[in-house]
Each structure stands twice: as structure tokens, then as C-alpha cells.
Design a protein around this motif. Structure first.
Motif, PDB file in Angstrom:
ATOM      1  N   VAL A 134     -13.461   2.740   4.718  1.00 48.80           N
ATOM      2  CA  VAL A 134     -12.023   2.360   4.730  1.00 48.80           C
ATOM      3  C   VAL A 134     -11.900   0.912   4.256  1.00 48.80           C
ATOM      4  CG1 VAL A 134     -10.436   1.347   6.455  1.00 48.80           C
ATOM      5  CG2 VAL A 134     -11.675   3.518   6.923  1.00 48.80           C
ATOM      6  N   THR A 135     -11.125   0.951   3.082  1.00 45.69           N
ATOM      7  CA  THR A 135     -10.838  -0.478   2.465  1.00 45.69           C
ATOM      8  C   THR A 135      -9.497  -1.057   2.722  1.00 45.69           C
ATOM      9  OG1 THR A 135     -10.255   0.633   0.372  1.00 45.69           O
ATOM     10  CG2 THR A 135     -12.846   0.002   0.705  1.00 45.69           C
ATOM     11  N   TYR A 136      -9.331  -2.401   2.683  1.00 47.97           N
ATOM     12  CA  TYR A 136      -8.215  -2.997   3.110  1.00 47.97           C
ATOM     13  C   TYR A 136      -7.428  -3.650   1.748  1.00 47.97           C
ATOM     14  CZ  TYR A 136     -10.135  -2.407   7.504  1.00 47.97           C
ATOM     15  OH  TYR A 136     -10.818  -1.728   8.643  1.00 47.97           O
ATOM     16  N   MET A 137      -6.149  -3.159   1.409  1.00 45.34           N
ATOM     17  CA  MET A 137      -5.338  -3.649   0.567  1.00 45.34           C
ATOM     18  C   MET A 137      -4.076  -4.376   0.897  1.00 45.34           C
ATOM     19  SD  MET A 137      -4.804  -1.698  -3.338  1.00 45.34           S
ATOM     20  CE  MET A 137      -6.465  -1.266  -3.334  1.00 45.34           C
ATOM     21  N   PRO A 138      -4.134  -5.382   1.678  1.00 48.35           N
ATOM     22  CA  PRO A 138      -2.657  -6.042   1.891  1.00 48.35           C
ATOM     23  C   PRO A 138      -1.936  -6.646   0.716  1.00 48.35           C
ATOM     24  CG  PRO A 138      -4.607  -7.690   2.167  1.00 48.35           C
ATOM     25  CD  PRO A 138      -5.361  -6.443   1.700  1.00 48.35           C
ATOM     26  N   GLY A 139      -0.700  -6.655   1.146  1.00 48.94           N
ATOM     27  CA  GLY A 139       0.313  -7.212   0.114  1.00 48.94           C
ATOM     28  C   GLY A 139       1.561  -6.405   0.126  1.00 48.94           C
TER      29      GLY A 139
END
Length: 324
Positions: free
Chosen positions: A63-68
Motif C-alpha cells: 500500500v502506497t500513499y499519494m496525497p494531493g
């Protein structure tokens, strides 16, 4: 003759299994388009656990996180940089569809990705700290009417986003101008809840699943869940907005999409895994543990649902003057 039929059936099963094994992507990844701790994180980790525990995915899925942009950065990145990537699935929610309806994802719309699977539904929730003076929605609305600046709402989205829309609908139903609400936007539900527990905002609008662990820990009080009826099990003690006189319901679908150029073979491999997963009793239990409720849609059925939801959200956003 019967022996030959059995051999043929066994051979066919082996070929199907071999095909599935050959199609499994290397280094599978689930993108949560926000910081850790919110609904997208919950969605990815539910699939991660479900696919692993059921043996439907041999390689560990990270699981990777890509906020924005409350999903906009991830949506654009998948389309532009991972259009044909067979290993990447990305979490979405009803909030993603609401943002798409308002054109918040830039030049892309709901037709620019492949909608893979909806794996559960959540419901909107209005929460306060356990020591807050508000015991119900009437108390909260009374405080807002008396002094709109005295109550600060926090939510994991900008104005026009899903969390804002939940509070705006309640305010409108109570005769309060939503534009007068004091509102602080955060990048994801995890940040919002942390801010409320720290006393920086007084009220959190979110998905129920995002705040359920803090409810169990006794740190928050949920003033209302935005479902048509009271929810089953441990959540049955939470009153709905409707029973408090506010005719508001906000179901939250949670699921995944893939890049627009992913091959049919790779897309159908994932669809098959999710079809199998969603039919399993063990997954139903796992979903329930995450405080999500049954909803199972994949492929064309999900796409039709998304198209319908976006159309309805465009009309709703227009009522609030959020789209031209």
C-alpha cells in the motif's frame, strides 16, 4: 467415457488455474490517494488482507500513499504515468466521484479510467470529542445558529467535497446558510480526526469507518450516522440524522479503478479475483470488522453505477452553486 470426462474437466481446471497464475502481476500495489489513516487507507488494506488471506494473490500487495487534491494527484498520475500498468489498483470513494462531477480532477473525467470493483459501503458520520457539549444534532445546530463562528468543522476535503457536502446538507435542512460554516480542510480523514482530538476543530464530518476505532476507544461521540435506518450490530446505538429530523442520507462506496490502457486480460484477472473475493464468507467477516457494509460490484456493473452517481452529483453540486 466418465473417466475421459473427468480427465477433461481436470485438464480444463488446470488450464484455468495456470492462466490465472501466469496473469498475476508482479509487485502488485494499491494506491491510497491520501495520507495514512483515512478511508482510502482502509480500502486498500481491506483488499490487501482479503486477497492475501484467501490465496487469491500470491505476491504481497503493498500500500502506497499519494496525497494531493483529495484524490486528484493520484488520478492524474495513474492516467498519465501508469495507464497500462497491470499491477496498480487505486482506491476511490463516493467523494472521488463527487469531485469528478465538479471537474476537480483537471482535464480528466470519469471516462478516463477502468472501474474495477466496489467492495463495500460506508456511511457519512458527524462526530465530536467525547467531552464535547453537543449530545445530538439539535445541540450542534443550535450552537451554529447562535454563533456560526463558535463551531469549527473539519473534513478531509475542500469546499464542495464529500465531507463538506454532508455538513452543508444538514445545515441547509436546518435553515443555516452552508457558506457561513467555519470549515477547515485537511488531506484525508486521518488528519481531520487527529485535529479534532487535539482540539483544533470541534466537529468532524467523515465516513463512519474512519472514526469507528476512536468510538470504540471512547474518545469521540457520533452525533449522527447518515444512513436511512440505524445500522446493525454495535453501530445500532448511533442515531441517524433522519430520526433527528434531518432528512439526509449519504452512503459511501469504497472501491478501486485501474489505468485506461490496462489490457482486457490483466483487467479481467483482477476482476476475477475480486468476484471470487466478494463472494467469500471470510471476506464478509473481514469487511464487517472494518465497519463496512455489503456492496459488491465489478466491471461493467460498477461503471454503470459510477456514471449514474456522477450525473446525480453534478445536479447536487449545481444546487450549491459549485458547478457552472
Amino acid at each position: 467415457m466418465k473417466t475421459a470426462i473427468r480427465r477433461f474437466a481436470l485438464l480444463s481446471s488446470c488450464l484455468v488455474l495456470s492462466s490465472q497464475l501466469m496473469a498475476e502481476p508482479k509487485r502488485p500495489e494499491c494506491i491510497a490517494p491520501a495520507k495514512p489513516g483515512g478511508g482510502f487507507d482502509l480500502t486498500c488494506k481491506l483488499a490487501q488482507s482479503g486477497l492475501k488471506n484467501s490465496g487469491l494473490l500470491e505476491a504481497p500487495m503493498r500500500v502506497t500513499y499519494m496525497p494531493g487534491g483529495v484524490g486528484a494527484v493520484a488520478y492524474n498520475a495513474v492516467i498519465a504515468q501508469r495507464a497500462d500498468d497491470p499491477a496498480t489498483i487505486t482506491a476511490f470513494s463516493s467523494g472521488s466521484l463527487l469531485n469528478l462531477a465538479q471537474g476537480k480532477f483537471g482535464r480528466y473525467d470519469e471516462t478516463n479510467v477502468r472501474w474495477l470493483a466496489g467492495i463495500g459501503t460506508d456511511y457519512g458520520a458527524i462526530s465530536v470529542r467525547a467531552d464535547a457539549p453537543y449530545q445530538n444534532l439539535d445541540d450542534l445546530i443550535a450552537a451554529v445558529k447562535k454563533d456560526p463562528s463558535s463551531v469549527v468543522f473539519g473534513a478531509g476535503a475542500t469546499i464542495g467535497g464529500q465531507d463538506w457536502m454532508q455538513t452543508a446538507l444538514i445545515a441547509r435542512a436546518a435553515g443555516v446558510d452552508p457558506k457561513k460554516l467555519r470549515y477547515v480542510a485537511f488531506e484525508g480523514g486521518g488528519e481531520t480526526l487527529t485535529a479534532m482530538l487535539g482540539g483544533h476543530v470541534q466537529v468532524t464530518s467523515s465516513g463512519l469507518g474512519e472514526v469507528a476505532p476512536q468510538l470504540e476507544a471512547g474518545k469521540i461521540r457520533i452525533l449522527a450516522v447518515l444512513s436511512d435506518e440505524r445500522l446493525p450490530g454495535e453501530m445500532s446505538e448511533i442515531p441517524t440524522a433522519k430520526e433527528q429530523g434531518f432528512d439526509i442520507s449519504w452512503p459511501v462506496i469504497r472501491g478501486f479503478y485501474m489505468g485506461p490502457e490496462v489490457s482486457d486480460e490483466d483487467f479481467n484477472w483482477w476482476k476475477t479475483q475480486f468476484d471470487t473475493l466478494l463472494a467469500a464468507e471470510d471476506f464478509a467477516k473481514l469487511r464487517e470488522q472494518r465497519d463496512l457494509f455489503p456492496l459488491s460490484m465489478t466491471g461493467d456493473e460498477l461503471k454503470a453505477f459510477v456514471d449514474k452517481q456522477v450525473k446525480e452529483y453534478k445536479a447536487l453540486a449545481g444546487e450549491f452553486g459549485l458547478v457552472k
